[in-house]
Design an enzyme around this catalytic site. Structure first.
Site, PDB file in Angstrom:
ATOM      1  N   LYS A   1       1.791   0.880   2.500  1.00 26.64           N
ATOM      2  CA  LYS A   1       3.218   0.633   2.760  1.00 26.64           C
ATOM      3  C   LYS A   1       3.576   1.105   4.154  1.00 26.64           C
ATOM      4  CE  LYS A   1       4.483   5.208   2.559  1.00 26.64           C
ATOM      5  NZ  LYS A   1       5.031   5.994   3.675  1.00 26.64           N
TER       6      LYS A   1
ATOM      7  N   PRO B   1      -6.101   3.485   6.467  1.00 30.58           N
ATOM      8  CA  PRO B   1      -6.254   4.746   7.193  1.00 30.58           C
ATOM      9  C   PRO B   1      -5.698   5.926   6.386  1.00 30.58           C
ATOM     10  CG  PRO B   1      -5.466   3.042   8.677  1.00 30.58           C
ATOM     11  CD  PRO B   1      -5.466   2.438   7.296  1.00 30.58           C
TER      12      PRO B   1
ATOM     13  N   ALA C   1      -4.220   9.820   5.565  1.00 33.51           N
ATOM     14  CA  ALA C   1      -3.245  10.812   6.081  1.00 33.51           C
ATOM     15  C   ALA C   1      -2.508  10.253   7.291  1.00 33.51           C
ATOM     16  CB  ALA C   1      -3.918  12.141   6.428  1.00 33.51           C
TER      17      ALA C   1
ATOM     18  N   GLY D   1       0.565   8.129   6.978  1.00 35.01           N
ATOM     19  CA  GLY D   1       1.944   7.685   6.760  1.00 35.01           C
ATOM     20  C   GLY D   1       1.998   6.263   6.228  1.00 35.01           C
ATOM     21  N   LEU D   2       0.833   5.738   5.780  1.00 41.11           N
ATOM     22  CA  LEU D   2       0.759   4.378   5.239  1.00 41.11           C
ATOM     23  C   LEU D   2       0.642   4.359   3.716  1.00 41.11           C
ATOM     24  CD1 LEU D   2      -1.608   2.785   7.914  1.00 41.11           C
ATOM     25  CD2 LEU D   2       0.850   2.368   7.638  1.00 41.11           C
TER      26      LEU D   2
ATOM     27  N   GLY E   1      -1.635   5.375   1.607  1.00 39.99           N
ATOM     28  CA  GLY E   1      -2.914   4.993   0.987  1.00 39.99           C
ATOM     29  C   GLY E   1      -3.231   5.792  -0.269  1.00 39.99           C
ATOM     30  N   GLY E   2      -3.120   7.097  -0.197  1.00 41.79           N
ATOM     31  CA  GLY E   2      -3.410   7.948  -1.362  1.00 41.79           C
ATOM     32  C   GLY E   2      -2.444   7.667  -2.495  1.00 41.79           C
ATOM     33  N   SER E   3      -1.173   7.464  -2.160  1.00 41.06           N
ATOM     34  CA  SER E   3      -0.160   7.179  -3.186  1.00 41.06           C
ATOM     35  C   SER E   3      -0.399   5.804  -3.810  1.00 41.06           C
ATOM     36  CB  SER E   3       1.244   7.218  -2.571  1.00 41.06           C
ATOM     37  OG  SER E   3       1.513   8.491  -2.036  1.00 41.06           O
ATOM     38  N   ALA E   4      -0.819   4.830  -2.989  1.00 40.53           N
ATOM     39  CA  ALA E   4      -1.107   3.486  -3.503  1.00 40.53           C
ATOM     40  C   ALA E   4      -2.284   3.532  -4.478  1.00 40.53           C
ATOM     41  CB  ALA E   4      -1.424   2.540  -2.345  1.00 40.53           C
TER      42      ALA E   4
ATOM     43  N   ASP F   1       5.951   9.288  -3.219  1.00 40.32           N
ATOM     44  CA  ASP F   1       5.801   7.874  -2.832  1.00 40.32           C
ATOM     45  C   ASP F   1       5.177   7.024  -3.942  1.00 40.32           C
ATOM     46  OD1 ASP F   1       6.795   8.014  -0.264  1.00 40.32           O
ATOM     47  OD2 ASP F   1       4.830   8.315   0.678  1.00 40.32           O
TER      48      ASP F   1
END
Ligand code: C5P
Length: 291
Positions: free
Chosen positions: A10, A97, A99, A101-102, A104-107, A139
């Site tokens: 995101k 990428p 850590a 701000g995109l 990724g971990g939350s997705a 997120d």
């Protein structure tokens, strides 16, 4: 028996920090746009719970401490359904990428909750799935719902919004920013910007000329004060013709709005490390696209 889903990255088209809360979080108002860029999360029925990571960004993730959010999402799902274990082998193909701000971990965490619910046919309500997601991270509910959302509270209270397809240039940084640091740095100044009305209206109308100058992030000033590269990247993107450029979430990735994909390609060629994506994903559909 296995279930596979895309876990879409995101960007925050808008992020307004309203103020610090008593519980250690900050009250925010944000507009979250899921992107074509995605990881892939697969769950296979297994006696033992395991998480394995492969893909272009797997090494980066290992250095950043691994897929802790996938682990806690799977355990939170198991707890909610009364199981001792998630009873699954989860495999993550990591492309977003880390850590950055995109999201990724939350997705990945959001996709994990979905694939476990489908694999074990627990058929939990959206409300219950969102509750599990909120317990994992601020997120995660937005990314579990899929589609563009307006989010407030600590970012966990989500309302779908409509957005036309937009083209973006994404510039990851060579360093990471921890989310708590970004908010702590904001605390030192505690200044807030505008409300999200203009951004939501421009996204709905697909009006890029209005959207470009309206994209905004209250955390950007605080993070860029420590990392001047962020301001340099924004300036380079605007010089290359972007309609607007902003740091995404708690950073340090910078995103820039282009008129269309060909325009985005042209901007990306002028900025080292940049790549092009768009959002919301065409393949998404409700709720987040089985691969
Ligand atoms: O919710 P999540 O675990 O992603 O948040 C990580 C940290 O980021 C929190 O512990 C908090 O320090 C900070 N945060 C915040 N306000 C938010 C979201 C996150 O202060 N709305």
């Amino acid at each position: 028996m296995s279930v596979t889903r895309r876990a879409h990255a995101k960007l925050n088209v808008f992020l307004h920090v309203v103020g610090a809360r008593d519980d250690g979080y900050h009250e925010i108002e944000t507009v979250i746009l899921p992107l074509e860029l995605h990881d892939v999360v697969r769950a296979e029925a297994a006696d033992e719970f395991t998480v394995t990571v492969s893909g272009a960004r797997a090494g980066e993730l290992a250095r950043a401490g691994g897929e802790a959010l996938v682990d806690s999402a799977a355990r939170a799902w198991a707890h909610e359904t009364g199981r001792a274990s998630p009873d699954a082998a989860i495999a993550v193909d990591k492309r977003i990428p880390v850590a950055a701000g995109l999201g990724g971990g939350s997705a990945d965490a959001a996709a994990t909750i979905r694939v476990l619910d489908e694999l074990h046919r627990t058929d939990l309500s959206t409300e219950t799935l969102l509750g599990i997601a909120a317990a994992v991270g601020s997120d995660v509910p937005a990314l579990l719902l899929g589609g563009p959302v307006y989010a407030d509270g600590r970012g966990d209270r989500v309302t779908p919004v409509h957005a036309q397809t937009t083209a973006w240039v994404v510039v990851p940084a060579s360093f990471a920013v921890r989310t708590p640091d970004a908010y702590r740095w904001w605390d030192a100044r505690a200044e807030s910007g505008p409300d999200p009305g203009a951004v939501i209206a421009a996204l709905e109308a697909g009006n890029d000329e209005i959207l470009g100058p309206a994209i905004f992030n209250d955390l950007q000033f605080a993070v860029a004060a420590r990392h001047p590269e962020i301001s340099d990247t924004i300036a380079a993107l605007l010089d290359a013709g972007a309609l607007g450029a902003v740091m995404s979430g708690s950073g340090p990735t910078v995103v820039a709005l282009a008129r269309h994909l060909a325009h985005a390609d042209q901007i990306a060629q002028a900025v080292p490390g940049a790549f092009v994506t768009s959002g919301p994903p065409r393949t998404m559909g409700p709720p987040s696209g089985v691969v």
